[in-house]
Design a protein around this motif. Sequence first.
Motif, PDB file in Angstrom:
ATOM      1  N   GLN A   1       9.741   2.182   1.595  1.00 55.92           N
ATOM      2  CA  GLN A   1       9.549   2.873   0.321  1.00 55.92           C
ATOM      3  C   GLN A   1       8.100   3.343   0.286  1.00 55.92           C
ATOM      4  OE1 GLN A   1       9.174   0.621  -3.294  1.00 55.92           O
ATOM      5  NE2 GLN A   1      10.419   2.092  -4.416  1.00 55.92           N
TER       6      GLN A   1
ATOM      7  N   ASP B   1       4.772   4.269   1.339  1.00 56.14           N
ATOM      8  CA  ASP B   1       4.041   3.953   2.568  1.00 56.14           C
ATOM      9  C   ASP B   1       4.254   2.512   3.005  1.00 56.14           C
ATOM     10  OD1 ASP B   1       2.951   6.516   2.592  1.00 56.14           O
ATOM     11  OD2 ASP B   1       1.305   5.924   1.276  1.00 56.14           O
TER      12      ASP B   1
ATOM     13  N   ASP C   1      11.199  -3.589  -5.387  1.00 53.60           N
ATOM     14  CA  ASP C   1       9.798  -3.999  -5.522  1.00 53.60           C
ATOM     15  C   ASP C   1       9.157  -4.232  -4.161  1.00 53.60           C
ATOM     16  OD1 ASP C   1      11.427  -6.116  -5.100  1.00 53.60           O
ATOM     17  OD2 ASP C   1      10.404  -7.474  -6.465  1.00 53.60           O
ATOM     18  N   PHE C   2       8.819  -3.125  -3.552  1.00 47.56           N
ATOM     19  CA  PHE C   2       8.114  -3.196  -2.278  1.00 47.56           C
ATOM     20  C   PHE C   2       6.672  -3.604  -2.498  1.00 47.56           C
ATOM     21  CE2 PHE C   2      10.634  -1.062   1.164  1.00 47.56           C
ATOM     22  CZ  PHE C   2      11.834  -1.172   0.501  1.00 47.56           C
ATOM     23  N   VAL C   3       6.216  -3.408  -3.706  1.00 48.64           N
ATOM     24  CA  VAL C   3       4.858  -3.827  -4.045  1.00 48.64           C
ATOM     25  C   VAL C   3       4.930  -4.769  -5.237  1.00 48.64           C
ATOM     26  CG1 VAL C   3       3.662  -1.823  -3.125  1.00 48.64           C
ATOM     27  CG2 VAL C   3       4.558  -1.767  -5.456  1.00 48.64           C
TER      28      VAL C   3
ATOM     29  N   PHE D   1      -1.629  -0.887  -2.489  1.00 43.37           N
ATOM     30  CA  PHE D   1      -0.879   0.349  -2.705  1.00 43.37           C
ATOM     31  C   PHE D   1      -0.877   0.650  -4.198  1.00 43.37           C
ATOM     32  CE2 PHE D   1       0.678  -1.534   1.159  1.00 43.37           C
ATOM     33  CZ  PHE D   1       0.863  -0.449   2.012  1.00 43.37           C
TER      34      PHE D   1
ATOM     35  N   GLY E   1       3.786   3.068  -6.822  1.00 48.98           N
ATOM     36  CA  GLY E   1       4.870   3.751  -6.129  1.00 48.98           C
ATOM     37  C   GLY E   1       4.863   3.481  -4.639  1.00 48.98           C
ATOM     38  N   ALA E   2       4.156   2.430  -4.254  1.00 46.66           N
ATOM     39  CA  ALA E   2       4.076   2.003  -2.851  1.00 46.66           C
ATOM     40  C   ALA E   2       3.399   3.058  -1.972  1.00 46.66           C
ATOM     41  CB  ALA E   2       5.461   1.647  -2.301  1.00 46.66           C
ATOM     42  N   ARG E   3       2.555   3.858  -2.568  1.00 45.57           N
ATOM     43  CA  ARG E   3       1.802   4.856  -1.807  1.00 45.57           C
ATOM     44  C   ARG E   3       0.336   4.441  -1.721  1.00 45.57           C
ATOM     45  NH1 ARG E   3       4.859   8.569   1.024  1.00 45.57           N
ATOM     46  NH2 ARG E   3       6.653   9.165  -0.206  1.00 45.57           N
ATOM     47  N   ARG E   4      -0.328   5.044  -0.748  1.00 44.73           N
ATOM     48  CA  ARG E   4      -1.753   4.745  -0.599  1.00 44.73           C
ATOM     49  C   ARG E   4      -2.619   5.792  -1.304  1.00 44.73           C
ATOM     50  NH1 ARG E   4      -2.857   0.634   2.842  1.00 44.73           N
ATOM     51  NH2 ARG E   4      -1.356   0.209   4.494  1.00 44.73           N
ATOM     52  N   ILE E   5      -2.073   6.388  -2.301  1.00 44.06           N
ATOM     53  CA  ILE E   5      -2.836   7.381  -3.058  1.00 44.06           C
ATOM     54  C   ILE E   5      -3.268   6.728  -4.365  1.00 44.06           C
ATOM     55  CG2 ILE E   5      -2.739   9.634  -4.182  1.00 44.06           C
ATOM     56  CD1 ILE E   5      -0.336  10.197  -2.222  1.00 44.06           C
TER      57      ILE E   5
ATOM     58  N   ARG F   1       1.175  -5.157  -1.330  1.00 44.11           N
ATOM     59  CA  ARG F   1       2.406  -5.116  -0.546  1.00 44.11           C
ATOM     60  C   ARG F   1       3.183  -6.412  -0.771  1.00 44.11           C
ATOM     61  NH1 ARG F   1       4.681  -6.629   4.186  1.00 44.11           N
ATOM     62  NH2 ARG F   1       5.583  -5.008   5.510  1.00 44.11           N
ATOM     63  N   ARG F   2       4.479  -6.290  -0.915  1.00 40.27           N
ATOM     64  CA  ARG F   2       5.314  -7.462  -1.101  1.00 40.27           C
ATOM     65  C   ARG F   2       5.094  -8.443   0.052  1.00 40.27           C
ATOM     66  NH1 ARG F   2      10.059  -8.625  -3.720  1.00 40.27           N
ATOM     67  NH2 ARG F   2      11.221 -10.318  -2.774  1.00 40.27           N
TER      68      ARG F   2
END
Lengths: 242, 566
Positions: free
Chosen positions: A146, A148, B41-43, B79, B82-86, B99-100
Amino acid sequence: MKKYKIFILLLTFILVQTETQATNDSLLAKPSNGISTGMLFSSNGLGIHLSKTLGQKGICALKLSASYLPYTLNNFVINVDGSNINLNANSSTGFKLKLNGKIELGSANLSAEIHPFKNAFKITAGAALMVSRIDLIATPRDSLKQGDVSLGPDEQGEIFFGLTVPNLCPYLGIGFGRAVPKKRVGLNFEIGSYYIGSPKLAFRTTGMLEPTSSEEKKLNNNLKTYYALPVITLGINIRLSK
Amino acid sequence: MKKINVLSVAFLAIAIYMVSMNSGCKLKNPTEGFAITAKADFVTAPSSFKIFDIARNGYNKSLEGINITISGKDAEVVFNSGARRIFTINNGMVNICLRRGTVATLTNPLEFNIEIKADGYLPTIYPVKLTSLEPIDETIYLTNINELPKGADKTKGNTITDSSGTTTGNTIIVLPATSQKTEKAVLEIPTGITMTDKNGGLVTGNISVDILHFTASTGESIKSFGKQSDNVIQDQNGSTLDQSTLVPAGWLNITMTGDGKNVKDFSKPVKALIEIPGNQFNPGTGANYKIGDQVDILSQDKGTKTWVSETQATVQKNLATNKLFVEFDVNHLSTWLAGSMKNKCGSLTIPLSSNFILGMADGTPIEATFMVQYFANMSTTDMLFEIPITQSFFYNASNPVLIVNYEGALPVEVKNGLLSAVVNGSSISQSFASGSRAINTCEIKLNLGTINTSSTFTGNFRAKCISGSTDYATLPNGSTVYYIKESDYQSNSRPANSSNLWSNFSANAATASVNWNTVSLPKTSFSTSTEYRFSVNYENKRYDYLYTMPASIPDDIIVELEIPCN
């Protein structure tokens, strides 16, 4: 299933013919009294038995038997169709699980065999101490991503799936062949079923797979139809007494 | 015979049919309809950081949408939601998640930096240290160069270098003391200094000099400095020093540009002077700065988090202005700080007015809440900010000390301290006094008191309203409270009338403030790990309460009777 039925009927026919021939030769002339032992090859495992005729006419016998078959699943992959991997950015249908664990089949039986027609045909009734159980751990086979973040299978959680049957179950079966053969060696065939009620399900999910715990009810409903555990047994009996 | 065999085969055929029906047609596939549902929930562990413009005393909307960089050793597990590195500033906040599966503990904390570079603001690197996955809510203070906070000032000057990059005259740039910034700073650029950029190239022509001066005399200015703890301090050989806490007395942010190049190095040092606030506390001596004190001089390259210990300077006094100051050499351009670097961390012990062990058994959960207030100075009331702390513990009778960790470095005080626990279903709490102001601490020790070896214990009897009201009734003065072992009570047919089986005592009147009736009882009268029935007659009715004496009889027990309240 059709092939399975044909196989069973064919096997039955052969056994009936064999036993009929044996009956013609010696059944009526010599009652089958005494003690026997032998091996069992059944869908409930490999086993042994010790049998003794009751009475002098040889139409009733008491049989103590035990069978056991363990099976280990090692990274056995199944696809769970229609699964909803509820991810914001990545949804898919179908989810591959790796199964690891143990399936054990087996029981210790005490049963009585009755030959109502005084021939090889028999009705068997008894009770069994069941050791059959399933203990499996299912883990996702693939990584999930999901955004990154990619989570490996080990990070997603596990599903523990256990199935047990009651310790003590009644058994009823019919078949051909005598527990104590008239000759030194005899064959017998039996088909029957344990009444197991509904198997008891142990279902637990962890980690990201926790929402799957809602499926426990569905599994339980499906398993309710499994009130009987059918068994097919082929036995080789060796008469111990003269 | 054949007839019988046919019958047998028929029986068998029926059996096979029945078994096959059971196992094939009417049965459901055990996994029919079964589906895997996975959480998204990846994060996890969301934390937020408020962005605060110091001079505006709030958020500056011009910062909205600015991209943020996460750097540092554990940056890869950070992250956005939204689990992004932005990462951006959104509604005045920077929100981050982990990160989970990420673990953060006291012994293995997560460390990363939030780097903010925004036009018109000093670049800020905010270090984050997570010792658990509990969400944190912190504030990152940004210094607006065009609206400097109180206690800071800036100026612009220039000097000339010839074609060999060497200064042709002596230049003195002064940032005078003002009502906003009561300390002066001076930069003197002598003649004959060759200036080079970071690549060693000569910087020639008209050199523009920009200086920001920050004092330690105001909270706003101190906020510009950022976190004082968890700094990386190295010596000039690059070796990391034990010290990680910086307490500034003042600092300069100097840039020089010419011919399109930024000056980095000098052939000979330029001179800097920083005045020190008169009431500035020197952590090195434990008293305010005075003539002769040694001050640590450190530098920090822009955009980095590492401080380099350059030298020490001696505190002097300007007899004309009566101001303390330090002078030091500046041999390259970066931020230069005069102050004190200290080891972290000391410990601030908060004494409790009395033991906090009322009826408490080993393992009882205790919660401590309080505010840690950070001050600009040991002797002022200029509180910079405060951080609420809530921490849970389990009571340990053999070591009844709670240790609360927090970010230290600035002078801190503890305020609004409260310990609370639930004992025997009843909430108890005890406030604790603020500790004296301490510097360079990052833990608070709360000694809960110990169980003494008294031969008696205090029974605390409270009459709780049956209605569930939170009001508590006071038993009439001298009310008789009876008690009996529950096993004796149960084994006798009419124990209530067997007065010889019951013991009793007269409870004293409660104080109005706490509604407790207390009585001192001998420990020898009670057995450990035994259930007792306490009973009281109140308005001609009897009310019972069961209480199990712990394995070790404590100095206090709580018995909460339930009676009607009028």
